[in-house]
Design a protein around this motif. Sequence first.
Motif, PDB file in Angstrom:
ATOM      1  N   ILE A  34       0.851  -1.197   0.000  1.00  0.00           N
ATOM      2  CA  ILE A  34       0.000   0.000   0.000  1.00  0.00           C
ATOM      3  C   ILE A  34       0.883   1.243   0.000  1.00  0.00           C
ATOM      4  O   ILE A  34       1.488   1.601   1.012  1.00  0.00           O
ATOM      5  CB  ILE A  34      -0.952  -0.003   1.211  1.00  0.00           C
ATOM      6  N   LYS A  36       0.049   4.464  -0.886  1.00  0.00           N
ATOM      7  CA  LYS A  36      -0.601   5.786  -0.805  1.00  0.00           C
ATOM      8  C   LYS A  36       0.230   6.747   0.030  1.00  0.00           C
ATOM      9  O   LYS A  36       0.775   6.361   1.068  1.00  0.00           O
ATOM     10  CB  LYS A  36      -2.004   5.649  -0.223  1.00  0.00           C
ATOM     11  N   ILE A  78      -7.879   0.599  -3.421  1.00  0.00           N
ATOM     12  CA  ILE A  78      -8.300   0.039  -2.131  1.00  0.00           C
ATOM     13  C   ILE A  78      -9.198   0.975  -1.341  1.00  0.00           C
ATOM     14  O   ILE A  78      -9.723   0.610  -0.301  1.00  0.00           O
ATOM     15  CB  ILE A  78      -7.075  -0.296  -1.249  1.00  0.00           C
ATOM     16  N   MET A 162     -13.307  -8.330   0.782  1.00  0.00           N
ATOM     17  CA  MET A 162     -12.276  -7.511   1.416  1.00  0.00           C
ATOM     18  C   MET A 162     -12.859  -6.961   2.706  1.00  0.00           C
ATOM     19  O   MET A 162     -14.064  -6.714   2.789  1.00  0.00           O
ATOM     20  CB  MET A 162     -11.912  -6.374   0.446  1.00  0.00           C
ATOM     21  N   MET A 164     -11.695  -4.693   6.665  1.00  0.00           N
ATOM     22  CA  MET A 164     -10.752  -4.157   7.640  1.00  0.00           C
ATOM     23  C   MET A 164     -11.267  -4.518   9.025  1.00  0.00           C
ATOM     24  O   MET A 164     -12.446  -4.269   9.316  1.00  0.00           O
ATOM     25  CB  MET A 164     -10.674  -2.634   7.530  1.00  0.00           C
ATOM     26  N   MET A 206      -3.621  -5.848   7.658  1.00  0.00           N
ATOM     27  CA  MET A 206      -2.870  -4.625   7.417  1.00  0.00           C
ATOM     28  C   MET A 206      -1.638  -4.676   8.324  1.00  0.00           C
ATOM     29  O   MET A 206      -1.393  -5.680   8.974  1.00  0.00           O
ATOM     30  CB  MET A 206      -3.745  -3.397   7.725  1.00  0.00           C
ATOM     31  N   SER A 207      -0.897  -3.587   8.371  1.00  0.00           N
ATOM     32  CA  SER A 207       0.368  -3.631   9.110  1.00  0.00           C
ATOM     33  C   SER A 207       0.227  -4.190  10.520  1.00  0.00           C
ATOM     34  O   SER A 207       1.023  -5.020  10.951  1.00  0.00           O
ATOM     35  CB  SER A 207       0.990  -2.229   9.175  1.00  0.00           C
ATOM     36  N   ARG A 222      -2.825  -6.363   2.777  1.00  0.00           N
ATOM     37  CA  ARG A 222      -2.613  -4.998   2.286  1.00  0.00           C
ATOM     38  C   ARG A 222      -1.757  -4.261   3.305  1.00  0.00           C
ATOM     39  O   ARG A 222      -2.248  -3.854   4.353  1.00  0.00           O
ATOM     40  CB  ARG A 222      -3.958  -4.279   2.109  1.00  0.00           C
ATOM     41  N   ILE A 223      -0.477  -4.123   3.008  1.00  0.00           N
ATOM     42  CA  ILE A 223       0.450  -3.609   4.009  1.00  0.00           C
ATOM     43  C   ILE A 223       1.160  -2.361   3.501  1.00  0.00           C
ATOM     44  O   ILE A 223       1.775  -2.373   2.441  1.00  0.00           O
ATOM     45  CB  ILE A 223       1.479  -4.701   4.382  1.00  0.00           C
ATOM     46  N   GLY A 224       1.033  -1.286   4.285  1.00  0.00           N
ATOM     47  CA  GLY A 224       1.667  -0.025   3.925  1.00  0.00           C
ATOM     48  C   GLY A 224       2.778   0.353   4.879  1.00  0.00           C
ATOM     49  O   GLY A 224       3.973   0.267   4.567  1.00  0.00           O
ATOM     50  N   THR A 225       2.402   0.761   6.084  1.00  0.00           N
ATOM     51  CA  THR A 225       3.343   1.336   7.045  1.00  0.00           C
ATOM     52  C   THR A 225       4.541   0.441   7.335  1.00  0.00           C
ATOM     53  O   THR A 225       5.674   0.932   7.436  1.00  0.00           O
ATOM     54  CB  THR A 225       2.584   1.643   8.366  1.00  0.00           C
ATOM     55  N   ARG A 231       3.138   7.392   6.944  1.00  0.00           N
ATOM     56  CA  ARG A 231       2.723   8.234   5.817  1.00  0.00           C
ATOM     57  C   ARG A 231       2.798   9.699   6.205  1.00  0.00           C
ATOM     58  O   ARG A 231       2.488  10.076   7.321  1.00  0.00           O
ATOM     59  CB  ARG A 231       1.282   7.883   5.420  1.00  0.00           C
TER      60      ARG A 231
HETATM   61  C1  LIG Z   1      -4.044   2.448   4.175  1.00  0.00           C
HETATM   62  C2  LIG Z   1      -4.728   1.131   4.024  1.00  0.00           C
HETATM   63  C3  LIG Z   1      -4.050  -0.075   4.278  1.00  0.00           C
HETATM   64  C4  LIG Z   1      -2.621  -0.148   4.790  1.00  0.00           C
HETATM   65  O1  LIG Z   1      -2.552   0.261   6.125  1.00  0.00           O
HETATM   66  P1  LIG Z   1      -1.171   0.115   6.971  1.00  0.00           P
HETATM   67  O2  LIG Z   1      -1.631   0.182   8.375  1.00  0.00           O
HETATM   68  O3  LIG Z   1      -0.334   1.269   6.567  1.00  0.00           O
HETATM   69  O4  LIG Z   1      -0.576  -1.193   6.619  1.00  0.00           O
HETATM   70  C5  LIG Z   1      -4.736  -1.262   4.052  1.00  0.00           C
HETATM   71  N1  LIG Z   1      -6.016  -1.257   3.605  1.00  0.00           N
HETATM   72  C6  LIG Z   1      -6.695  -0.125   3.376  1.00  0.00           C
HETATM   73  C7  LIG Z   1      -8.095  -0.210   2.886  1.00  0.00           C
HETATM   74  C8  LIG Z   1      -6.086   1.098   3.578  1.00  0.00           C
HETATM   75  O5  LIG Z   1      -6.773   2.226   3.340  1.00  0.00           O
END
Ligand SMILES: *Cc1c(COP(=O)(O)O)cnc(C)c1O
Length: 233
Positions: A34, A36, A78, A162, A164, A206-207, A222-225, A231
């Motif tokens: 992820i 963004k 996403i 999907m 969260m 997620m993270s 779905r991994i960003g941080t 961010r």
């Molecule tokens: C931002 C986001 C993520 C990633 O989140 P992190 O905590 O940074 O891993 C995953 N899924 C969705 C829908 C998001 O908006």
Amino acid sequence: MTNRNSSSSNMYDVKGHLQTVLDSLPAGVRLVAISKYHPNEYIEAAYELGQRIFGESHEQELRGKHEALPKDIQWHFIGHLQTNKVKYIAPYVTMIEAVDSLKLLKEIDKQAARCGRVIDVLLELHIAEEETKYGLAPDALRQLLAGGEWRQLQHVRICGLMMMASYVDDEAQIRAEFQLAHSLFDEVKQQYFADADYFCERSWGMSHDYLIAVQEGSTMVRIGTTIFGPRVY
Ligand SMILES: *Cc1c(COP(=O)(O)O)cnc(C)c1O
């Protein structure tokens, strides 16, 4: 264009963190990185390590990155998608992960048809306790599918669910939410997609909770941080 050489020395260690995440994922679980709010050079670093699936949540940001970055990147949208933005991403997006209404599904179908494409989508479940406008509650998901109108849409392919989990520290609660999502997946699979091999994706994790998610049957995290750092908004 970004300049890799001048910036690489003080860049966040994307490759190291990405490798750690990849090493922690069981075979068969795919990673959506992820990206963004992160700059193109971070995406390029992950790309150099072989990562090809990236997720973005804003149409304009995605457009800029799609134009600037390698064309074999598979972009997942996403975020919450407004119907009037679908036309911009329809030509190139690989998957739209957070579809939570028949209206949006129909618009994706319409725009995909214009592009001569079939777009893969996931239906977004809302299970978490947090108040949010987005996502289908379990009964809303059942209603949407029971309605049957989606069957006429030839240019979208519903590939799974999907969700969260609640953003809490309570591991038991997070786990219970993933388990509920998995049981809804099984229910829907059996009732509507038993013969559809492509209905196979469970996008959760997620993270902060992806290790729990993969234990509870996620096929796509779905991994960003954890990969790119915090961010900067
Ligand atoms: C931002 C986001 C993520 C990633 O989140 P992190 O905590 O940074 O891993 C995953 N899924 C969705 C829908 C998001 O908006």
